[in-house]
Design an enzyme around this catalytic site. Structure first.
Site, PDB file in Angstrom:
ATOM      1  N   HIS A   1      30.347   0.843  24.860  1.00  0.00           N
ATOM      2  CA  HIS A   1      29.449   0.033  24.024  1.00  0.00           C
ATOM      3  C   HIS A   1      28.037   0.626  23.907  1.00  0.00           C
ATOM      4  CE1 HIS A   1      32.644  -2.873  24.556  1.00  0.00           C
ATOM      5  NE2 HIS A   1      32.510  -2.782  25.857  1.00  0.00           N
TER       6      HIS A   1
ATOM      7  N   SER B   1      30.718   4.124  20.494  1.00  0.00           N
ATOM      8  CA  SER B   1      30.943   2.804  21.069  1.00  0.00           C
ATOM      9  C   SER B   1      32.439   2.640  21.274  1.00  0.00           C
ATOM     10  CB  SER B   1      30.436   1.746  20.089  1.00  0.00           C
ATOM     11  OG  SER B   1      29.874   0.671  20.793  1.00  0.00           O
TER      12      SER B   1
ATOM     13  N   SER C   1      30.204  -3.698  18.901  1.00  0.00           N
ATOM     14  CA  SER C   1      29.307  -3.815  20.061  1.00  0.00           C
ATOM     15  C   SER C   1      28.061  -2.942  19.989  1.00  0.00           C
ATOM     16  CB  SER C   1      30.082  -3.503  21.342  1.00  0.00           C
ATOM     17  OG  SER C   1      30.506  -2.157  21.347  1.00  0.00           O
TER      18      SER C   1
ATOM     19  N   ASP D   1      35.510   3.562  28.390  1.00  0.00           N
ATOM     20  CA  ASP D   1      35.522   2.117  28.632  1.00  0.00           C
ATOM     21  C   ASP D   1      36.669   1.535  27.817  1.00  0.00           C
ATOM     22  OD1 ASP D   1      35.183  -0.647  28.592  1.00  0.00           O
ATOM     23  OD2 ASP D   1      33.013  -0.542  28.542  1.00  0.00           O
TER      24      ASP D   1
ATOM     25  N   GLU E   1      35.589   2.673  32.970  1.00  0.00           N
ATOM     26  CA  GLU E   1      34.716   1.529  33.236  1.00  0.00           C
ATOM     27  C   GLU E   1      35.443   0.208  33.491  1.00  0.00           C
ATOM     28  OE1 GLU E   1      31.426   1.414  33.379  1.00  0.00           O
ATOM     29  OE2 GLU E   1      30.857  -0.622  32.897  1.00  0.00           O
TER      30      GLU E   1
ATOM     31  N   ASN F   1      35.895   0.721  37.646  1.00  0.00           N
ATOM     32  CA  ASN F   1      36.011  -0.738  37.609  1.00  0.00           C
ATOM     33  C   ASN F   1      36.187  -1.323  39.001  1.00  0.00           C
ATOM     34  OD1 ASN F   1      36.441  -3.299  35.997  1.00  0.00           O
ATOM     35  ND2 ASN F   1      38.318  -3.239  37.219  1.00  0.00           N
TER      36      ASN F   1
ATOM     37  N   LYS G   1      31.029  -2.851  40.882  1.00  0.00           N
ATOM     38  CA  LYS G   1      31.303  -2.985  39.450  1.00  0.00           C
ATOM     39  C   LYS G   1      32.006  -4.314  39.208  1.00  0.00           C
ATOM     40  CE  LYS G   1      32.841  -2.496  35.183  1.00  0.00           C
ATOM     41  NZ  LYS G   1      33.663  -3.517  34.539  1.00  0.00           N
TER      42      LYS G   1
ATOM     43  N   ASP H   1      29.626  -6.918  37.535  1.00  0.00           N
ATOM     44  CA  ASP H   1      29.615  -6.863  36.066  1.00  0.00           C
ATOM     45  C   ASP H   1      30.614  -7.876  35.498  1.00  0.00           C
ATOM     46  OD1 ASP H   1      30.926  -5.985  33.607  1.00  0.00           O
ATOM     47  OD2 ASP H   1      29.980  -4.040  33.779  1.00  0.00           O
ATOM     48  N   ASN H   2      31.872  -7.772  35.934  1.00  0.00           N
ATOM     49  CA  ASN H   2      32.903  -8.645  35.370  1.00  0.00           C
ATOM     50  C   ASN H   2      32.574 -10.111  35.636  1.00  0.00           C
ATOM     51  OD1 ASN H   2      33.808  -5.995  35.574  1.00  0.00           O
ATOM     52  ND2 ASN H   2      35.956  -6.571  35.771  1.00  0.00           N
TER      53      ASN H   2
ATOM     54  N   CYS I   1      29.573 -11.535  32.966  1.00  0.00           N
ATOM     55  CA  CYS I   1      30.181 -12.494  32.030  1.00  0.00           C
ATOM     56  C   CYS I   1      29.609 -13.897  32.232  1.00  0.00           C
ATOM     57  CB  CYS I   1      31.705 -12.490  32.169  1.00  0.00           C
ATOM     58  SG  CYS I   1      32.448 -10.981  31.508  1.00  0.00           S
TER      59      CYS I   1
ATOM     60  N   HIS J   1      39.423  -7.323  26.899  1.00  0.00           N
ATOM     61  CA  HIS J   1      39.060  -6.088  26.191  1.00  0.00           C
ATOM     62  C   HIS J   1      39.541  -5.990  24.738  1.00  0.00           C
ATOM     63  CE1 HIS J   1      37.178  -2.169  26.287  1.00  0.00           C
ATOM     64  NE2 HIS J   1      38.166  -1.746  25.525  1.00  0.00           N
TER      65      HIS J   1
ATOM     66  N   HIS K   1      26.199  -7.617  28.575  1.00  0.00           N
ATOM     67  CA  HIS K   1      25.595  -7.952  29.860  1.00  0.00           C
ATOM     68  C   HIS K   1      24.145  -7.471  29.924  1.00  0.00           C
ATOM     69  CE1 HIS K   1      29.540  -8.975  30.820  1.00  0.00           C
ATOM     70  NE2 HIS K   1      29.853  -8.075  31.728  1.00  0.00           N
TER      71      HIS K   1
ATOM     72  N   SER L   1      26.962  -1.176  37.493  1.00  0.00           N
ATOM     73  CA  SER L   1      28.149  -0.522  36.922  1.00  0.00           C
ATOM     74  C   SER L   1      27.864   0.941  36.598  1.00  0.00           C
ATOM     75  CB  SER L   1      28.560  -1.204  35.615  1.00  0.00           C
ATOM     76  OG  SER L   1      28.655  -2.575  35.812  1.00  0.00           O
TER      77      SER L   1
ATOM     78  N   GLN M   1      29.116   4.776  37.541  1.00  0.00           N
ATOM     79  CA  GLN M   1      29.581   5.759  36.548  1.00  0.00           C
ATOM     80  C   GLN M   1      28.951   7.132  36.798  1.00  0.00           C
ATOM     81  OE1 GLN M   1      31.784   6.180  34.337  1.00  0.00           O
ATOM     82  NE2 GLN M   1      32.414   4.211  33.496  1.00  0.00           N
TER      83      GLN M   1
HETATM   84  P1  NAI Z   1      41.615  -9.543  36.332  1.00  0.00           P
HETATM   85  O1  NAI Z   1      42.896  -8.844  36.441  1.00  0.00           O
HETATM   86  O2  NAI Z   1      40.755  -9.741  37.551  1.00  0.00           O
HETATM   87  O3  NAI Z   1      41.829 -11.005  35.701  1.00  0.00           O
HETATM   88  C1  NAI Z   1      42.703 -11.306  34.669  1.00  0.00           C
HETATM   89  C2  NAI Z   1      43.405 -12.606  35.067  1.00  0.00           C
HETATM   90  O4  NAI Z   1      44.194 -13.083  33.973  1.00  0.00           O
HETATM   91  C3  NAI Z   1      44.369 -12.406  36.246  1.00  0.00           C
HETATM   92  O5  NAI Z   1      44.037 -13.292  37.303  1.00  0.00           O
HETATM   93  C4  NAI Z   1      45.748 -12.699  35.659  1.00  0.00           C
HETATM   94  O6  NAI Z   1      46.609 -13.310  36.593  1.00  0.00           O
HETATM   95  C5  NAI Z   1      45.394 -13.634  34.503  1.00  0.00           C
HETATM   96  N1  NAI Z   1      46.408 -13.686  33.441  1.00  0.00           N
HETATM   97  C6  NAI Z   1      47.218 -12.697  32.962  1.00  0.00           C
HETATM   98  N2  NAI Z   1      48.044 -13.178  32.007  1.00  0.00           N
HETATM   99  C7  NAI Z   1      47.744 -14.497  31.861  1.00  0.00           C
HETATM  100  C8  NAI Z   1      48.249 -15.534  31.032  1.00  0.00           C
HETATM  101  N3  NAI Z   1      49.264 -15.321  30.178  1.00  0.00           N
HETATM  102  N4  NAI Z   1      47.695 -16.759  31.136  1.00  0.00           N
HETATM  103  C9  NAI Z   1      46.701 -17.010  32.027  1.00  0.00           C
HETATM  104  N5  NAI Z   1      46.191 -16.066  32.855  1.00  0.00           N
HETATM  105  C10 NAI Z   1      46.708 -14.826  32.762  1.00  0.00           C
HETATM  106  O7  NAI Z   1      40.790  -8.789  35.210  1.00  0.00           O
HETATM  107  P2  NAI Z   1      39.212  -8.923  34.914  1.00  0.00           P
HETATM  108  O8  NAI Z   1      38.493  -7.869  35.666  1.00  0.00           O
HETATM  109  O9  NAI Z   1      38.827 -10.337  35.042  1.00  0.00           O
HETATM  110  O10 NAI Z   1      39.170  -8.446  33.388  1.00  0.00           O
HETATM  111  C11 NAI Z   1      39.792  -9.211  32.372  1.00  0.00           C
HETATM  112  C12 NAI Z   1      39.573  -8.541  31.009  1.00  0.00           C
HETATM  113  O11 NAI Z   1      38.185  -8.531  30.708  1.00  0.00           O
HETATM  114  C13 NAI Z   1      40.010  -7.085  30.946  1.00  0.00           C
HETATM  115  O12 NAI Z   1      40.539  -6.832  29.669  1.00  0.00           O
HETATM  116  C14 NAI Z   1      38.712  -6.317  31.127  1.00  0.00           C
HETATM  117  O13 NAI Z   1      38.804  -5.025  30.599  1.00  0.00           O
HETATM  118  C15 NAI Z   1      37.760  -7.204  30.384  1.00  0.00           C
HETATM  119  N6  NAI Z   1      36.340  -7.122  30.739  1.00  0.00           N
HETATM  120  C16 NAI Z   1      35.464  -7.536  29.773  1.00  0.00           C
HETATM  121  C17 NAI Z   1      34.105  -7.521  30.010  1.00  0.00           C
HETATM  122  C18 NAI Z   1      33.161  -7.939  28.945  1.00  0.00           C
HETATM  123  O14 NAI Z   1      31.965  -7.699  29.063  1.00  0.00           O
HETATM  124  N7  NAI Z   1      33.606  -8.581  27.902  1.00  0.00           N
HETATM  125  C19 NAI Z   1      33.554  -7.076  31.302  1.00  0.00           C
HETATM  126  C20 NAI Z   1      34.573  -6.720  32.275  1.00  0.00           C
HETATM  127  C21 NAI Z   1      35.912  -6.746  31.988  1.00  0.00           C
END
Ligand code: NAI
Length: 475
Positions: free
Chosen positions: A51, A74, A79, A137, A198, A223, A228, A232-233, A237, A343, A396, A404, A408
């Protein structure tokens, strides 16, 4: 210098915000001071796909300060902050007429074709060379290099089928144009010493490739540094989910029913923030451990089917696909807000929504659309189902991104300078480096750390200077 951004005249505004961000990014600034003389990234040619925000600008200029040559895109079509992109191109010493910074190919609101074109540009250095490092990322840059090399090896690019997503058609078109006898992608892949990734989704892709035996270069999973994903997550968020909702809709969150799908790191931050605003938060989960955590944190945990008809706000955080289907959206109440902070844009079935007979989409403003069903009710979809915190707000804040991005930079130095110590595989940074990243952020928050005595250190079996926890400790 070759580059493509929206408007270079925004550079001055971008530079002012970069200066403010630098103050909020003590980890990155400390790394700049630590390595100013030794220049560990001299000779590194880093292609970054992350991003293009103000915080990323501070990351890019840190890589440059450590000696790297950088090209950037990006990793999401919505983003980019156009003033950040402009400032990075112009550079701290350059002018709009004479840009002297880093080639950036990114603007807010790219089409998918433009997005993948940008990725291709950043992977191609002038003179026909490629990068020797990737900073990714979500894994799109890594994917393009791998698919290109794979199809060059096979001697042909397979055609996309009707059931493939639109984006895959775009990628296949790009590869049909670029895969050829001169083996550009194979050469690029061969030169790459490694990638630092990332986010959860990109890391997942890397482990899959490694398991399948198709990973072409080593990777560091940034990650899963504690500093991180647990920061960050979660805390990132916790801040930016509310920012996204507010800027997009300005709806009062207090008193509303908000559903958070997924209670991993991102889900925990989102649920906490929505509760902080006074929403009644309901969590959905598939993992019994995370479901139990959510329940013990005081959230109702149930299925989407149970709540879909009366909830006001939906946020998907799973990294999975088809979490909210067109059928769910058809059953939501009028003006329910539907958003995704995971994502990719398939967590909400946007393609299925567009196929509902008689559905009408209308733009309220960029990144905010109503979708009206034939029965008269409509829902509000943020950022076309893509990352709402980056599409509708600015992602963020700097301080959390400093954690984070310090990971990196350290990971880039590791892979670039100790290439021989990392055979093809996926690695996390050693714990002492994780602890270092945290340490670099304590002073700014006025944190005073207690020091172990020698006797205490011996008693719990650690060194006085750390690491303080075993690798399997979960925080
Ligand atoms: P994580 O693996 O810790 O959490 C995802 C959760 O979703 C897990 O607990 C899993 O059991 C649950 N899950 C999976 N399928 C499901 C379903 N059908 N119904 C309900 N729950 C379900 O992953 P994390 O780190 O929380 O990341 C989640 C997403 O967010 C990833 O795609 C990551 O790349 C993205 N992300 C986005 C950020 C942003 O700024 N927008 C920042 C960091 C990560």
């Amino acid at each position: 210098m070759d580059f493509k951004v929206a408007d270079l005249s925004l550079a001055d505004f971008g530079r002012k915000e970069i200066r403010l961000a630098e103050h909020e990014m003590p980890g990155l600034m400390a790394v700049r001071r630590e390595y100013a003389e030794s220049q560990p990234l001299r000779g590194a040619k880093i292609m970054g796909s992350l991003h293009m925000t103000i915080q990323t600008a501070v990351l890019i200029e840190t890589l440059v300060a450590l000696g790297a040559e950088v090209r950037w895109v990006s990793c999401n079509i919505f983003s980019t902050q156009d003033h950040a992109a402009a400032a990075v191109v112009v550079g701290p010493e350059g002018t709009v007429e004479n840009p002297q910074g880093v080639p950036v190919f990114a603007w807010k609101g790219e089409t998918l074709e433009e997005y993948w074109w940008c990725t291709e540009q950043a992977l191609n250095w002038p003179g026909g060379d490629g990068p020797n490092m990737i900073l990714d990322d979500g894994g799109d840059a890594t994917l393009l290099v791998h698919k290109g090399a794979e199809y060059e090896k096979a001697g042909a690019v397979p055609s996309a089928t009707d059931s493939d997503p639109e984006e895959w058609h775009v990628i296949i078109d790009l590869l049909k144009r670029t895969v050829g006898p001169d083996k550009t992608w194979t050469k690029i892949a061969e030169q790459i010493k490694g990638v630092t990734e990332e986010t959860t989704t990109g890391v997942h892709r890397l482990y899959e490739m490694f398991k399948a035996g198709s990973l072409l270069f080593p990777a560091i999973n940034v990650n899963d540094s504690v500093t991180k994903s647990k920061f960050d997550n979660k805390y990132g968020c916790r801040h930016s989910v509310i920012d996204g909702l507010n800027r997009a809709t300005d709806v009062l969150i207090g008193g509303k029913v908000a559903v958070v799908c997924g209670y991993g790191d991102v889900g925990k931050g989102c649920a906490d923030a929505l509760r902080g605003q006074g929403a009644r938060v309901i969590v959905t989960e598939i993992d019994p451990i995370c479901a139990l955590q959510a329940a013990m944190d005081g959230f109702q945990v149930t299925t989407l089917e149970e709540v879909v008809s009366y909830a006001d706000i939906f946020v998907t955080t799973t990294g999975n696909f088809n979490i909210i289907t067109a059928d769910h959206m058809a059953r939501m109440k009028h003006n329910a807000i539907v958003s995704n902070i995971g994502h990719f844009d398939n967590e909400i079935d946007m393609a299925g929504l567009a196929r509902v007979p008689g559905i009408e989409k209308s733009e309220v403003k960029p990144q905010v659309h109503t979708w009206a069903f034939p029965d008269g009710h409509q829902i509000i979809v943020l950022a076309e189902g893509r990352l709402m915190n980056l599409g509708c707000a600015t992602g963020h804040p700097s301080f959390v991104m400093s954690n984070s991005f310090t990971n990196q930079v350290i990971a880039q130095i590791e892979l670039f300078t100790k290439t021989d110590e990392y055979p093809i595989g996926v690695y996390v940074l050693p714990k002492h480096l994780d602890e270092k990243v945290a340490r670099l952020h304590l002073d700014a928050l006025g944190v005073k750390l207690t020091e172990l005595t020698k006797e205490q250190a011996e008693y719990i079996g650690v060194a006085v200077e750390g690491p303080y926890k075993s690798d399997h400790y979960r925080y």
